[in-house]
Design a protein around this motif. Structure first.
Motif: not given
Length: 560
Positions: A35-38, A57-59, A149-150, A155-158
């Protein structure tokens, strides 16, 4: 099966399995982070801030349960598969719902480039996801690469595609929301397939025989089919994108070529769209003067010929003028890679217009009541000609001759001619042109209206017997009380009005008007008789010059 390229110890494999299993647990902490990352991603998309989107993306914690699905398929772990699928499914729902709620708030949501970039995925996005999935899985199984990994998460941007999906739904952009969700699915399947392959090559499939085709298809068949379907779809999107870029390049090439010969014209941007078998092109162009329909038609024909398809072209014209300390100047272009401002080379026409404008700005700067309005250049039968439009009082011929000599020296064009068109300031109402002190016609009584009609008809009849003069217009000044009605007749012809002409008009008016009339005559420019009647000669000459210059405009552009 283990690869010599990916070396892992039993201890490292056990640690990876433990970390992924723990990170794939669908707990409250996982949902809070989603929720926070969104929210962070949504704010970055709305504010068009790439830095904020990267922070989201990092969160975002979604990559770990995707790795959990891959590892569960490789190990055949039903519990890990169940937990990972639940975490990913719940994460998708929470992300889309959170962005939808944010987008539904009264925040005047507007579409931004960050949002648009995620509505049309293509094969490049799939390639990035494949490489990021490999890097992420590789970093997990090889402890020396874990710090990478960060970067993989960025890069993946989910989460940003899921956030964009919710925002698009909030503004009822359902096609855009579908494209954004397709981008997420492409990233999800790419990570899933590639991570599974990395885990197998790393020797983490000690419970799974990858050579068993039935077992392999049962576990990875659905994911592989989805990946291939996405691959085909995004390949089609990529082909369409390439075709659109080629089309845009062709359109820009034509616009640049056509605008190059129009002094001061600069293409800002353009949009194009196909509809009902026709290409519609809207170009935003800045120029010192408005385009005329003939020039727009010329560009439209050039586009139709180049693209070999019907085109409807429209210009959204913004009037601009670059002005330096001594007059107009050429447009300043953008900086180059070395940090210097650079401009394009001026055409011969642009050089003539620029020098003419600068010289005339200097000469008219202190001239009361005179202002430079426009400068044009073209080929006339007399030779290359600069046509200047001034507003105010006409200059003396000696002044025009001096400016012409100066221009010939500055431009090294000994055959250059200078024509000056003078526009004298006029005031016009719905009744016609206004002259200072003369009414046209104000509030009229029935008696005054009858007088006006009678006088106008009488004036025209009177001049039928006056040789060499023609009435152009009639003006009135109705004085109060017992003052006379003053009538000013604007005449044109091949001679100056004489006292006999005024006396003849005065006598005729006095005989027909019930009021006492005092007549005046005003000599204006010569007139020309046309099929529509007499017109001012100056207007006919001006239109003739413009037409001649327009006929040779295209040829002059090709030569220069």
């Amino acid at each position: 099966m283990r690869s010599k390229l990916i070396k892992t110890t039993p201890e490292r494999r056990a640690q990876v399995i433990g970390d992924i299993s723990q990170g794939s647990e669908p707990g409250i902490r996982f949902y809070v982070l989603v929720g926070v990352s969104t929210l962070i991603a949504s704010i970055g998309l709305i504010a068009d801030s790439t830095a904020v989107v990267i922070g989201a993306m990092l969160v975002a914690p979604l990559m770990t349960p995707i790795f959990g699905i891959s590892l569960a398929l490789v190990l055949g772990e039903a519990k890990l598969l169940r937990n990972s699928l639940l975490a990913v499914t719940a994460g998708i729902f929470i992300a889309v719902a959170t962005a939808l709620l944010l987008g539904s708030l009264p925040i005047a949501l507007e579409v931004t480039p960050e949002m648009l970039s995620r509505t049309q995925p293509n094969l490049f996005d799939l390639l990035v996801a494949v490489l990021a999935g490999f890097a992420g899985a590789y970093a997990l199984v090889d402890e020396s690469l874990s710090p990478a990994l960060p970067g993989v998460a960025i890069a993946t941007a989910l989460v940003p595609p899921l956030a964009n999906t919710g925002l698009c739904i909030a503004v009822k952009a359902y096609e855009g929301s579908l494209g954004s969700f397709l981008l997420f699915v492409a990233n999800f399947l790419s990570i899933l397939i590639v991570a599974s392959a990395v885990f197998i090559f790393a020797g983490m499939n000690y419970k799974f025989d990858s050579t068993n085709k039935k077992q392999f298809l049962r576990r990875f068949g659905l994911a592989a089919f989805g990946f291939l379907a996405i691959f085909a779809l995004l390949t089609n999107y990529l082909i369409t994108m390439i075709e659109d870029r080629i089309l845009s390049q062709d359109i820009k090439q034509v616009l640049d070529q056509e605008l190059a010969g129009m002094y001061g014209a600069e293409l800002n941007k353009f949009n194009s769209d196909f509809e009902s078998g026709k290409l519609y092109v809207l170009a935003h162009v800045m120029s010192p003067e408005l385009f005329v329909p003939k020039e727009v038609r010329q560009i439209q024909d050039a586009l139709t010929k180049k693209l070999n398809k019907p085109v409807e072209f429209t210009i959204r014209n913004t009037i601009v003028k670059d002005m330096g300390a001594t007059g107009s100047t050429s447009l300043v272009e953008l900086r180059n890679l070395e940090g210097f401002f650079e401009g394009r080379e001026l055409t011969r026409k642009e050089q003539v217009i620029r020098e003419t404008e600068q010289l005339l700005w200097e000469l008219t700067a202190d001239a009361p009541g005179t202002r430079l309005d426009h400068v044009d250049f073209g080929m006339l039968p007399i030779g290359p000609t600069a046509v200047v439009t001034l507003k105010g009082r006409p200059p003396f011929p000696e002044r025009i001759r001096a400016v012409q000599v100066d221009l010939r020296k500055r431009l090294n064009m000994p055959d250059l001619y200078l024509l000056v068109e003078v526009i004298e300031p006029d005031l016009w109402s719905s009744e016609g042109r206004l002259l200072l002190g003369w009414s046209r016609y104000g509030k009229l009584t029935p008696e005054k209206e009858r007088t006006i009609r009678t006088v106008e008809d009488t004036v025209r009849e009177a001049f039928s017997d006056i040789e060499g003069l023609f009435p152009m217009d009639v003006y009135f000044d109705f004085e109060d009380g017992r003052q006379p009605v003053k009538v000013l007749v604007e005449v044109s012809g091949n001679r100056e009005p004489a006292e006999e002409d005024l006396r003849q008009v005065q006598n005729i008016l006095s005989n027909v008007s019930p009021m006492h009339v005092e007549a005046f005559l005003l000599k204006t420019s010569e007139a020309m008789l046309t099929k529509d009647g007499y017109v001012p000669l100056s207007r006919e000459l001006r239109e003739n010059v413009r037409a001649r210059m327009g006929e040779v405009k295209k040829t002059w552009h090709m030569v220069n």
